[in-house]
Design a protein around this motif. Sequence first.
Motif, PDB file in Angstrom:
ATOM      1  N   VAL A 150       8.658  -7.053  -5.547  1.00  0.00           N
ATOM      2  CA  VAL A 150       7.304  -7.104  -4.997  1.00  0.00           C
ATOM      3  C   VAL A 150       6.488  -5.926  -5.512  1.00  0.00           C
ATOM      4  CG1 VAL A 150       5.946  -7.025  -2.880  1.00  0.00           C
ATOM      5  CG2 VAL A 150       8.066  -8.344  -2.948  1.00  0.00           C
ATOM      6  N   GLN A 151       7.162  -4.749  -5.531  1.00  0.00           N
ATOM      7  CA  GLN A 151       6.461  -3.550  -5.976  1.00  0.00           C
ATOM      8  C   GLN A 151       5.957  -3.699  -7.414  1.00  0.00           C
ATOM      9  OE1 GLN A 151       5.558  -0.767  -4.073  1.00  0.00           O
ATOM     10  NE2 GLN A 151       4.301  -0.602  -5.924  1.00  0.00           N
ATOM     11  N   SER A 152       6.792  -4.295  -8.253  1.00  0.00           N
ATOM     12  CA  SER A 152       6.369  -4.430  -9.652  1.00  0.00           C
ATOM     13  C   SER A 152       5.207  -5.421  -9.760  1.00  0.00           C
ATOM     14  CB  SER A 152       7.544  -4.875 -10.535  1.00  0.00           C
ATOM     15  OG  SER A 152       7.888  -6.198 -10.214  1.00  0.00           O
ATOM     16  N   PHE A 153       5.240  -6.416  -8.874  1.00  0.00           N
ATOM     17  CA  PHE A 153       4.121  -7.372  -8.852  1.00  0.00           C
ATOM     18  C   PHE A 153       2.818  -6.660  -8.488  1.00  0.00           C
ATOM     19  CE2 PHE A 153       1.615 -10.258  -6.063  1.00  0.00           C
ATOM     20  CZ  PHE A 153       1.118 -11.081  -7.063  1.00  0.00           C
ATOM     21  N   LEU A 154       2.902  -5.779  -7.464  1.00  0.00           N
ATOM     22  CA  LEU A 154       1.708  -5.044  -7.036  1.00  0.00           C
ATOM     23  C   LEU A 154       1.228  -4.096  -8.133  1.00  0.00           C
ATOM     24  CD1 LEU A 154       2.520  -4.246  -3.283  1.00  0.00           C
ATOM     25  CD2 LEU A 154       1.050  -6.045  -4.215  1.00  0.00           C
ATOM     26  N   ASP A 155       2.211  -3.476  -8.826  1.00  0.00           N
ATOM     27  CA  ASP A 155       1.843  -2.582  -9.922  1.00  0.00           C
ATOM     28  C   ASP A 155       1.052  -3.334 -10.981  1.00  0.00           C
ATOM     29  OD1 ASP A 155       3.024  -0.510  -8.665  1.00  0.00           O
ATOM     30  OD2 ASP A 155       4.923  -0.598  -9.801  1.00  0.00           O
ATOM     31  N   MET A 156       1.492  -4.566 -11.195  1.00  0.00           N
ATOM     32  CA  MET A 156       0.803  -5.387 -12.185  1.00  0.00           C
ATOM     33  C   MET A 156      -0.651  -5.629 -11.756  1.00  0.00           C
ATOM     34  SD  MET A 156       1.777  -9.249 -13.325  1.00  0.00           S
ATOM     35  CE  MET A 156       1.188  -9.997 -11.845  1.00  0.00           C
ATOM     36  N   LEU A 157      -0.824  -5.921 -10.451  1.00  0.00           N
ATOM     37  CA  LEU A 157      -2.183  -6.143  -9.953  1.00  0.00           C
ATOM     38  C   LEU A 157      -3.051  -4.899 -10.161  1.00  0.00           C
ATOM     39  CD1 LEU A 157      -1.743  -8.087  -6.573  1.00  0.00           C
ATOM     40  CD2 LEU A 157      -2.323  -8.993  -8.829  1.00  0.00           C
ATOM     41  N   GLU A 158      -2.403  -3.749 -10.001  1.00  0.00           N
ATOM     42  CA  GLU A 158      -3.169  -2.506 -10.153  1.00  0.00           C
ATOM     43  C   GLU A 158      -3.444  -2.180 -11.621  1.00  0.00           C
ATOM     44  OE1 GLU A 158      -1.790   0.873  -7.992  1.00  0.00           O
ATOM     45  OE2 GLU A 158      -3.244   2.207  -8.937  1.00  0.00           O
ATOM     46  N   ASP A 159      -2.377  -2.182 -12.428  1.00  0.00           N
ATOM     47  CA  ASP A 159      -2.509  -1.710 -13.807  1.00  0.00           C
ATOM     48  C   ASP A 159      -3.243  -2.693 -14.705  1.00  0.00           C
ATOM     49  OD1 ASP A 159      -1.109   0.399 -12.867  1.00  0.00           O
ATOM     50  OD2 ASP A 159       0.853  -0.310 -13.619  1.00  0.00           O
ATOM     51  N   GLU A 160      -2.880  -3.966 -14.533  1.00  0.00           N
ATOM     52  CA  GLU A 160      -3.431  -4.912 -15.495  1.00  0.00           C
ATOM     53  C   GLU A 160      -4.751  -5.506 -15.050  1.00  0.00           C
ATOM     54  OE1 GLU A 160      -0.800  -7.841 -17.131  1.00  0.00           O
ATOM     55  OE2 GLU A 160       0.919  -6.459 -16.910  1.00  0.00           O
ATOM     56  N   TYR A 161      -4.882  -5.719 -13.743  1.00  0.00           N
ATOM     57  CA  TYR A 161      -6.066  -6.461 -13.284  1.00  0.00           C
ATOM     58  C   TYR A 161      -7.044  -5.612 -12.487  1.00  0.00           C
ATOM     59  CZ  TYR A 161      -3.093 -10.129 -14.927  1.00  0.00           C
ATOM     60  OH  TYR A 161      -2.293 -10.879 -15.708  1.00  0.00           O
ATOM     61  N   HIS A 162      -6.702  -4.392 -12.206  1.00  0.00           N
ATOM     62  CA  HIS A 162      -7.593  -3.482 -11.483  1.00  0.00           C
ATOM     63  C   HIS A 162      -8.118  -4.092 -10.205  1.00  0.00           C
ATOM     64  CE1 HIS A 162      -7.306  -1.262 -15.179  1.00  0.00           C
ATOM     65  NE2 HIS A 162      -7.766  -2.323 -15.846  1.00  0.00           N
ATOM     66  N   LEU A 163      -7.257  -4.889  -9.603  1.00  0.00           N
ATOM     67  CA  LEU A 163      -7.669  -5.556  -8.367  1.00  0.00           C
ATOM     68  C   LEU A 163      -7.486  -4.603  -7.191  1.00  0.00           C
ATOM     69  CD1 LEU A 163      -8.749  -8.367  -7.889  1.00  0.00           C
ATOM     70  CD2 LEU A 163      -6.421  -9.130  -7.390  1.00  0.00           C
ATOM     71  N   ILE A 164      -6.463  -3.745  -7.306  1.00  0.00           N
ATOM     72  CA  ILE A 164      -6.188  -2.814  -6.215  1.00  0.00           C
ATOM     73  C   ILE A 164      -5.897  -1.424  -6.755  1.00  0.00           C
ATOM     74  CG2 ILE A 164      -5.309  -4.502  -4.562  1.00  0.00           C
ATOM     75  CD1 ILE A 164      -2.472  -3.756  -5.482  1.00  0.00           C
ATOM     76  N   GLU A 165      -5.987  -0.464  -5.838  1.00  0.00           N
ATOM     77  CA  GLU A 165      -5.566   0.895  -6.141  1.00  0.00           C
ATOM     78  C   GLU A 165      -4.560   1.240  -5.059  1.00  0.00           C
ATOM     79  OE1 GLU A 165      -8.227   4.682  -6.216  1.00  0.00           O
ATOM     80  OE2 GLU A 165      -8.984   3.222  -7.694  1.00  0.00           O
ATOM     81  N   GLN A 166      -3.290   1.387  -5.412  1.00  0.00           N
ATOM     82  CA  GLN A 166      -2.254   1.514  -4.391  1.00  0.00           C
ATOM     83  C   GLN A 166      -2.172   2.920  -3.815  1.00  0.00           C
ATOM     84  OE1 GLN A 166       1.533  -0.632  -5.044  1.00  0.00           O
ATOM     85  NE2 GLN A 166       0.771  -0.779  -7.142  1.00  0.00           N
ATOM     86  N   LYS A 167      -1.865   2.950  -2.515  1.00  0.00           N
ATOM     87  CA  LYS A 167      -1.638   4.220  -1.834  1.00  0.00           C
ATOM     88  C   LYS A 167      -0.386   4.001  -0.992  1.00  0.00           C
ATOM     89  CE  LYS A 167      -4.631   7.626   0.384  1.00  0.00           C
ATOM     90  NZ  LYS A 167      -5.901   7.754   1.129  1.00  0.00           N
ATOM     91  N   PRO A 168       0.793   4.474  -1.495  1.00  0.00           N
ATOM     92  CA  PRO A 168       2.055   4.146  -0.806  1.00  0.00           C
ATOM     93  C   PRO A 168       2.200   4.889   0.524  1.00  0.00           C
ATOM     94  CG  PRO A 168       2.409   5.090  -3.013  1.00  0.00           C
ATOM     95  CD  PRO A 168       0.988   5.317  -2.676  1.00  0.00           C
ATOM     96  N   PHE A 169       2.774   4.198   1.503  1.00  0.00           N
ATOM     97  CA  PHE A 169       3.121   4.815   2.783  1.00  0.00           C
ATOM     98  C   PHE A 169       4.588   4.560   3.055  1.00  0.00           C
ATOM     99  CE2 PHE A 169      -1.427   4.219   3.185  1.00  0.00           C
ATOM    100  CZ  PHE A 169      -1.834   5.409   3.782  1.00  0.00           C
ATOM    101  N   SER A 170       5.229   5.521   3.745  1.00  0.00           N
ATOM    102  CA  SER A 170       6.660   5.339   3.988  1.00  0.00           C
ATOM    103  C   SER A 170       6.902   4.443   5.190  1.00  0.00           C
ATOM    104  CB  SER A 170       7.345   6.699   4.183  1.00  0.00           C
ATOM    105  OG  SER A 170       6.642   7.422   5.181  1.00  0.00           O
TER     106      SER A 170
END
Lengths: 374, 311
Positions: A60-80
């Motif tokens: 899932v994390q790699s999927f989200l990274d893809m959304l951020e890096d490739e599509y600039h749809l999101i900017e992630q801010k991780p929480f524990s």
Amino acid sequence: MKNWLTYRLKILLKDKSLVFWTLVFPILLATFFNLALRGAYTNATVSSSTVGVVVSDPTVQSFLDMLEDEYHLIEQKPFSNEKEALAALENQSVEALITYDSSIHLSVTQSSSNAQSLILRNVLQSYNVRLNLIQEQLESDPTKVTPAFIDSLVNVKMTVTSIADSRTSELVVINFYTTIAMLCIYASFWGNKSGRYLQADMSSIGIRLNVSPTHKWKLILMDIAAIFVIFALELAIHLSYMAFVLQVPFGNYPGLLILTGLIGGLLSAMMGYMVCVMVKGNEVKRITLLSGVGVFLSFLSGMMAVQIKYLVETYLPVLSKINPAALITDNFYWIFMESHFSLILENLLIMVGLTIVFAMIAYRRMRRVTYDHL
Amino acid sequence: MSVLEIKDLVKRYGDFSAVDHFNLTIQEGEILGLLGPNGSGKTTTINCLLSLLTYEFGSIHLFGKPMKPDAYDLKQHIGIVPQNVAVFEELNVNENIDYFCGLYVKDKATRKAYVQDAIAFVGLEEFTTFLPKQLSGGLLRRLNIACGIAHKPKFIVFDEPTVAVDPQSRNRILEGIKDLNRSGSTILYTSHYMEEVEQICSRIVIMDNGKQIAEGTKESLKALSQFGEVIKVETHDLSDEQFLELQALPFVFKAEWNRPFLSVYTQNEKQGLLQLMQFLSDRSIDYVSFRNEVPTLNDVFLEITGKQLRD
Ligand SMILES: Nc1ncnc2c1ncn2[C@@H]1O[C@H](COP(=O)(O)OP(=O)(O)OP(=O)(O)O)[C@@H](O)[C@H]1O
Ligand SMILES: [Mg+2]
């Protein structure tokens, strides 16, 4: 029967102000959108939203990274943990929150419930669906879960690409869908006009119809048939104008769009019919009431400010399931997004149900009626 | 057989009784005139008998059966010409009649013939494609009538159908109603014009304040009048002493003297006219004009209620 329908159509269609509001006005509005929003097709800039993320699963994390890096749809801010993340959402340091247990969840704040987060919601949703399919397959017949099978399903990349590329223009399209919803909602005026004739305390023609040996349900059915024909015609004109003159793209499910439109118009017309039967007094009062109700329901459905839609969905979910405007616009949105097909069907069924309920209420009120005063 | 039987009907609006223990029976073949001033309860009575209005008390039978909102078999045989014109503004003359006739007559060919009959009946042949707003007030009234009678009902209710109609058209309508009656329809006709009612009705009921105050043929109603006839003389020769002398004569019920006009109401006997002429010639009183009138329903109404029938 045929004669009657013709007469009914004539009676309704000769009302020029009604034809204006129910047909010309939505077309003018669509034209206006076209003039105002054409520029948006080309000039829109894409901005990403800051999203809190509480995800431990690497896929899932790699999927989200893809959304951020490739599509600039999101900017992630991780929480524990989720608690911290929720707090961040509350104080608006993030606009949305993505969590994962067995599927991906998206939470949004009310202020940021914009089209951006809708796209995101849609992307995550389609990811979940595919994930589920793989899981089901694993449980029933693991041997079939080959890399090729997974590839064929986890085609998320494709989905994201198509949305990210065209999302600005598609967001414009949504405005045009709003004019279709408006066309449906204005159909209530047709119902109101028809219902008046059947009532002896509202029109002298009602006296003739009430003393005639023709059953009320036949008269009502005739009214509904006439309204439906007129509305179908209006919808056809409106859609043709958008498709051929304004060249608005209708996506891959025009049939579903038309079906929603037809049922939505009928529902709204029946609402007008019922209001006409229930609310006594003069015509201006009912027209004002119907316009008011139309605007209010549209407002609740998020047609004017999308935040309202989420407020209603959060605090009064029932309302959005019986609000004709919400049912219609939600369906248009999902059809546009090409998702939630089961919900689209559910909405259509609710709409048919409400139409029948409204018709029954109107019929009960008019059947074998004697008036206290005329 | 009685076509309509209203017994002890009471309709109240709050504390006000619009119809107050009203009775009315109409036999088959009658033209019954329901006469009453504005607000006397005529339309209210009609709306009750059509099951359009709820009522507090009483019973209503049509063709011997109780009238109810779902008495469709009875409704099939009723025609109504409402007081307010009830036609579709959007449909022309022919279409309007066809529409309303279609509520009763399903067969297309029959209906076509009926619509033609109705148009001929009210004399609108030249206006079949006219919209209501293109018709004059009188023609519109005629369309209103045609829409109510096209299905050839057995019982027809006319609620003041001639309001705002010129005397010629009015006459035509009244004669038409007589024709309808001759061809078998029983008719309830309301009006506050006694001339109309006198002209066509076989029986008359006078209504006031929701009550029946008199009932009978026009002759029997006129007999209710306390005087036989009124003799009007224009003379310049009558002295005041002679007028007093005249007033004291036995055949005189009442006399009025506004020089030069003398009105003598005779007692209920036939000799009044001769006796008055005798009186005048005995005293060599010359007169400019001399005429006698029998009492009208208006006089009867005036005597019974103390008010004029017309406003
Ligand atoms: N809806 C109502 N509420 C209160 N009073 C009413 C109502 N309708 C009628 N009335 C009263 O009932 C009385 C009878 O009215 P109705 O219309 O029957 O008279 P009408 O004999 O037909 O008079 P017209 O010759 O003017 O037509 C009137 O005094 C009228 O004011
Ligand atoms: Mg009246």
